[in-house]
Design an enzyme around this catalytic site. Structure first.
Site, PDB file in Angstrom:
ATOM      1  N   ARG A  61       0.857  -1.194   0.000  1.00  0.00           N
ATOM      2  CA  ARG A  61       0.000   0.000   0.000  1.00  0.00           C
ATOM      3  C   ARG A  61       0.891   1.241   0.000  1.00  0.00           C
ATOM      4  O   ARG A  61       1.583   1.509   0.981  1.00  0.00           O
ATOM      5  CB  ARG A  61      -0.888   0.037   1.255  1.00  0.00           C
ATOM      6  CG  ARG A  61      -1.752  -1.193   1.449  1.00  0.00           C
ATOM      7  CD  ARG A  61      -3.014  -1.151   0.627  1.00  0.00           C
ATOM      8  NE  ARG A  61      -3.687  -2.447   0.596  1.00  0.00           N
ATOM      9  CZ  ARG A  61      -4.592  -2.842   1.480  1.00  0.00           C
ATOM     10  NH1 ARG A  61      -4.918  -2.051   2.488  1.00  0.00           N
ATOM     11  NH2 ARG A  61      -5.157  -4.025   1.375  1.00  0.00           N
TER      12      ARG A  61
ATOM     13  N   GLU B 279       0.535   4.223   0.646  1.00  0.00           N
ATOM     14  CA  GLU B 279      -0.166   5.309   1.334  1.00  0.00           C
ATOM     15  C   GLU B 279       0.822   6.107   2.162  1.00  0.00           C
ATOM     16  O   GLU B 279       1.701   5.532   2.802  1.00  0.00           O
ATOM     17  CB  GLU B 279      -1.244   4.736   2.261  1.00  0.00           C
ATOM     18  CG  GLU B 279      -2.349   4.006   1.525  1.00  0.00           C
ATOM     19  CD  GLU B 279      -3.165   3.106   2.449  1.00  0.00           C
ATOM     20  OE1 GLU B 279      -2.832   3.030   3.649  1.00  0.00           O
ATOM     21  OE2 GLU B 279      -4.116   2.477   1.969  1.00  0.00           O
TER      22      GLU B 279
ATOM     23  N   ARG C 159      -0.556   2.255  13.010  1.00  0.00           N
ATOM     24  CA  ARG C 159      -1.092   0.971  12.557  1.00  0.00           C
ATOM     25  C   ARG C 159      -1.021   0.764  11.053  1.00  0.00           C
ATOM     26  O   ARG C 159      -1.627  -0.156  10.525  1.00  0.00           O
ATOM     27  CB  ARG C 159      -2.532   0.820  13.031  1.00  0.00           C
ATOM     28  CG  ARG C 159      -3.497   1.790  12.374  1.00  0.00           C
ATOM     29  CD  ARG C 159      -4.802   1.836  13.158  1.00  0.00           C
ATOM     30  NE  ARG C 159      -5.822   2.519  12.372  1.00  0.00           N
ATOM     31  CZ  ARG C 159      -6.942   1.934  11.943  1.00  0.00           C
ATOM     32  NH1 ARG C 159      -7.167   0.674  12.216  1.00  0.00           N
ATOM     33  NH2 ARG C 159      -7.821   2.606  11.251  1.00  0.00           N
ATOM     34  N   HIS C 160      -0.273   1.637  10.338  1.00  0.00           N
ATOM     35  CA  HIS C 160      -0.147   1.473   8.893  1.00  0.00           C
ATOM     36  C   HIS C 160       1.281   1.165   8.479  1.00  0.00           C
ATOM     37  O   HIS C 160       2.232   1.699   9.051  1.00  0.00           O
ATOM     38  CB  HIS C 160      -0.609   2.747   8.171  1.00  0.00           C
ATOM     39  CG  HIS C 160      -2.083   2.917   8.129  1.00  0.00           C
ATOM     40  ND1 HIS C 160      -2.764   3.673   9.067  1.00  0.00           N
ATOM     41  CD2 HIS C 160      -3.024   2.426   7.299  1.00  0.00           C
ATOM     42  CE1 HIS C 160      -4.060   3.639   8.790  1.00  0.00           C
ATOM     43  NE2 HIS C 160      -4.245   2.893   7.723  1.00  0.00           N
TER      44      HIS C 160
ATOM     45  N   GLU D 146      -9.427  -2.082  13.647  1.00  0.00           N
ATOM     46  CA  GLU D 146      -9.814  -3.010  12.588  1.00  0.00           C
ATOM     47  C   GLU D 146      -8.678  -3.961  12.240  1.00  0.00           C
ATOM     48  O   GLU D 146      -7.540  -3.547  12.065  1.00  0.00           O
ATOM     49  CB  GLU D 146     -10.208  -2.208  11.348  1.00  0.00           C
ATOM     50  CG  GLU D 146     -10.610  -3.055  10.163  1.00  0.00           C
ATOM     51  CD  GLU D 146     -10.155  -2.450   8.851  1.00  0.00           C
ATOM     52  OE1 GLU D 146      -9.634  -3.192   7.994  1.00  0.00           O
ATOM     53  OE2 GLU D 146     -10.294  -1.221   8.698  1.00  0.00           O
TER      54      GLU D 146
ATOM     55  N   SER E 154     -11.307  -6.717   6.842  1.00  0.00           N
ATOM     56  CA  SER E 154     -12.395  -6.248   5.989  1.00  0.00           C
ATOM     57  C   SER E 154     -12.865  -7.438   5.180  1.00  0.00           C
ATOM     58  O   SER E 154     -12.044  -8.188   4.656  1.00  0.00           O
ATOM     59  CB  SER E 154     -11.912  -5.154   5.041  1.00  0.00           C
ATOM     60  OG  SER E 154     -11.892  -3.924   5.713  1.00  0.00           O
TER      61      SER E 154
ATOM     62  N   ARG F  13      -1.257  -6.657  12.445  1.00  0.00           N
ATOM     63  CA  ARG F  13      -2.254  -6.034  13.316  1.00  0.00           C
ATOM     64  C   ARG F  13      -2.827  -7.014  14.326  1.00  0.00           C
ATOM     65  O   ARG F  13      -3.119  -6.633  15.462  1.00  0.00           O
ATOM     66  CB  ARG F  13      -3.406  -5.442  12.495  1.00  0.00           C
ATOM     67  CG  ARG F  13      -3.090  -4.065  11.948  1.00  0.00           C
ATOM     68  CD  ARG F  13      -4.329  -3.426  11.403  1.00  0.00           C
ATOM     69  NE  ARG F  13      -3.987  -2.264  10.592  1.00  0.00           N
ATOM     70  CZ  ARG F  13      -4.874  -1.569   9.897  1.00  0.00           C
ATOM     71  NH1 ARG F  13      -6.147  -1.935   9.904  1.00  0.00           N
ATOM     72  NH2 ARG F  13      -4.488  -0.531   9.195  1.00  0.00           N
TER      73      ARG F  13
END
Lengths: 543, 108
Positions: free
Chosen positions: A315, A317, A323-324, A466, A469, A517
């Site tokens: 990712r 991002e 948490r990323h 989370e 998903s 996670r």
């Protein structure tokens, strides 16, 4: 010895001519650096040899192991070795041979030195004491001159001291008779393991007593990860992580799932976002997969029925949160549905209860090791996992004054708050929230039959964050094209995916879990970099 | 040729490495891992020279790896097995298409 010694002189001359000036200069600088390091290494080796060269009839009992002895010179028989873990009272007065790291080195005068040797987290105290005809003062000197974290072989006699040994796990002591250094660590390490293993509680307690203890920051830890992961907590974290992967695999295999391996080099982004790593693929544009989503669905269309994968996810991002990560390990599941997307949620429920049970039963030591440095409460979970609809969750938040925009996504704060409310009301820190608004889900998500503004989708939370998903997927190609276009996806880049539904596609759904996670939240840790062995975030691509 | 492998104990110019072949196919590649940081840097430096001479397979210098060796590395060995090749062997397949979604070179 250098392979260049055996190079053809003509070929050598030719290859030298090809090296550009700039590269030659750069290489020269590197070789100079190398020469300097070699000089230092030679000097320190000479120093070590100096102490050995004093006339010592017992000189054969200690020293640096020459390389030739480590080149698989003797046969593969390891029966003569004893694991540090196995050292106990039953071995009293027996001679043992161990290999481990010199964790602590404490000279006492000139005739005695204590070593603490560590192997796989277990430690034993070793005493090198000068004795006529057995242990020379030069050997004691050699022991005292070892550097911490060097790898040593110790041969000695097991004894049981009268008082408990505080600084080691094993309650016996080794009276050293032979001591050899197998791999010498540099004298000054960039971080001390004792500091890296220290808890905040210890630091605070010492501070109140007026003593300043060293705190090792997370970035420094990651810069020297090869040292940092030697701490008991880090050993525990990654053994727990290993068990999470194992429990995941064993459970799914037992439920008839097939493990697959899908490509990470793909033609277009699979999640509809711009946050992909792009690269040139033999003249074609390509990117690194944000998930195995499209390929696991194609596998369902290929009649595998139920599949799972453990693999890397990318990712791009610019997220700097706790948490990323830019790269993490995805635990992905996909399966045919007969009637209802709850069939997928049923798998989540049983899988995670089995996983948590397994961790609590099989990883007690590791959980204790983590808890010693990063104290946490055991995770509260129910035998049957709580399920709430998105609207029920929104209502719980509204009841305490937290407003969420209609059909909006939950941000991190709202999720955490909802986690608190759920924990207070239902007594669980692990729950499922389902029937999310369609607008906040990926294009391939199936809308609800009774209200297309919502979707047959779910998220799963541990301690208010989370980890999963999931959803039922759109399996009708025309509808999928519609949904892709509505979400701004270029349908041409995913044509092989959409076409795979034209040859007969069963209703199906699945979910994706972030491995790092799960471990982070199960252990109540505050930073995902603690549960990634070599993390990749927007600021880090090394070590 | 094998920058991470330890040199042979008695034969100059060789490293300690083996490959496993079954039915004429290579399955496994293994070596005794070099654990001396000084020699490892030397080895990487030679690879760098090879790379600059056009050897595309030469490995780039990995400073982080050399630094890790300085914090103490026990004698180490390992091997890697290609599961797709192993699956080929088990199924008597003649090409690598036992991959679920093989990445093939573009047709044009």
């Amino acid at each position: 010895m250098s392979s260049s010694e055996f190079q053809d002189p003509a070929a050598a001359a030719s290859s030298e001519a090809q090296v550009s000036k700039k590269a030659a200069k750069k290489e020269a600088a590197k070789l100079e650096k190398l020469r300097r390091r070699q000089e230092i290494a030679t000097a320190s080796a000479a120093t070590a040899n100096l102490s050995v060269d004093e006339e010592d009839p017992l000189g054969g009992n200690y020293g640096d192991v020459p390389l030739v002895e480590l080149q698989s010179k003797t046969s593969a028989d390891v029966g003569e070795w004893t694991r540090v873990e196995a050292l106990g009272g039953a071995l009293e007065n027996r001679s043992v041979l161990i290999r481990g790291r010199a964790q602590a080195i404490r000279p006492v005068g000139k005739k005695m030195a204590f070593l603490v040797i560590r192997e796989n987290g277990f430690t034993v105290q070793c005493l090198v004491q000068a004795q006529a005809d057995t242990v020379s003062p030069q050997m004691v000197k050699f022991a005292a001159a070892l550097s911490r974290e060097s790898i040593v072989d110790v041969e000695g006699v097991v004894s049981i001291p009268s008082a408990p040994i505080k600084g080691a796990t094993q309650q016996v002591e080794i009276q050293v008779r032979k001591l050899y250094c197998v791999s010498r660590a540099v004298p000054t390490l960039p971080i001390n393991l004792e500091d890296a293993a220290r808890s905040e509680v210890e630091i605070e307690t010492a501070l109140q007593a007026g003593e300043q203890l060293v705190r090792v920051n997370q970035d420094t830890r990651l810069n020297f990860r090869v040292l940092d992961v030697r701490t008991p907590a880090n050993q525990g974290i990654f053994r727990i992580q290993s068990q999470v992967g194992n429990a995941f695999r064993q459970f799914l295999l037992s439920e008839g799932f097939c493990e697959i391996h899908t490509p990470k080099l793909i033609a277009g982004s699979s999640e509809g976002g711009a946050a992909v790593f792009r690269l040139d693929y033999k003249g074609q544009p390509a990117c690194l997969a944000q998930s195995p989503q499209l390929h696991k669905q194609m596998s369902i269309c290929g009649d595998f029925g139920r599949v799972f994968e453990i693999g890397p996810v990318f990712r791009a991002e610019d997220s700097y949160t706790h948490r990323h990560l830019c790269e993490f390990t995805g635990l992905d599941v996909e399966m045919e549905i007969k009637k209802h997307y709850f069939e997928v949620m049923d798998i989540v429920d049983r899988l995670f209860v089995a996983m948590f049970d397994s961790l609590n039963q099989n990883c007690k030591k590791d959980l204790e090791a983590v808890g010693s440095q990063y104290p946490f409460e055991p995770l509260k979970y129910l035998r049957t996992t709580l399920r709430l609809t998105y609207e029920e969750g929104i209502q719980m938040l509204k009841d305490v004054g937290v407003e969420i925009e209609p059909y909006g996504d939950l941000n991190t704060e709202a999720e955490r708050k909802l986690g608190q409310l759920v924990s207070e009301k239902y007594g669980t820190e692990f729950y499922i929230l389902h029937r999310y608004p369609l607008a906040v889900r990926p294009f391939y998500t199936m809308p609800c039959y009774d209200n297309p503004a919502y979707s047959n989708s779910f998220d799963v939370f541990i301690r208010g964050e989370e980890i999963i998903s999931g959803a039922q997927r759109v399996h009708v190609p025309e509808f999928l094209e519609q949904r892709a276009a509505a979400c701004g996806i270029d349908v041409k880049t995913i044509s092989t995916y959409i076409d795979s539904f034209r040859y007969g596609a069963p209703p199906h759904g699945g979910f994706g879990v972030g491995l790092e996670r799960v471990v982070m939240l199960f252990c109540g840790l505050n930073n995902i970099r603690k549960t990634s062995l070599f993390p990749r975030d927007p600021l880090r691509i090394a070590p | 040729m094998s920058p991470l492998a330890k040199w042979h104990r008695s034969k100059p110019g060789l490293t300690e490495r083996f490959q496993l072949f079954v039915n004429k196919r290579e399955l496994c590649y293994a070596y005794t891992e070099l654990n001396d940081p000084v020699v490892q840097r030397q080895r990487f430096a030679e690879q760098l020279k090879d790379r600059q001479s056009g050897d595309d397979e030469a490995m780039a210098l990995d400073e982080t790896f050399c630094t890790a060796l300085e914090y103490g590395l026990p004698p180490t060995g390992g091997w890697g097995l290609g599961i797709d090749r192993f699956t080929m062997l088990l199924t008597d397949s003649q090409n690598i298409k036992v991959l679920l979604f093989p990445a093939m070179k573009p047709q044009d």
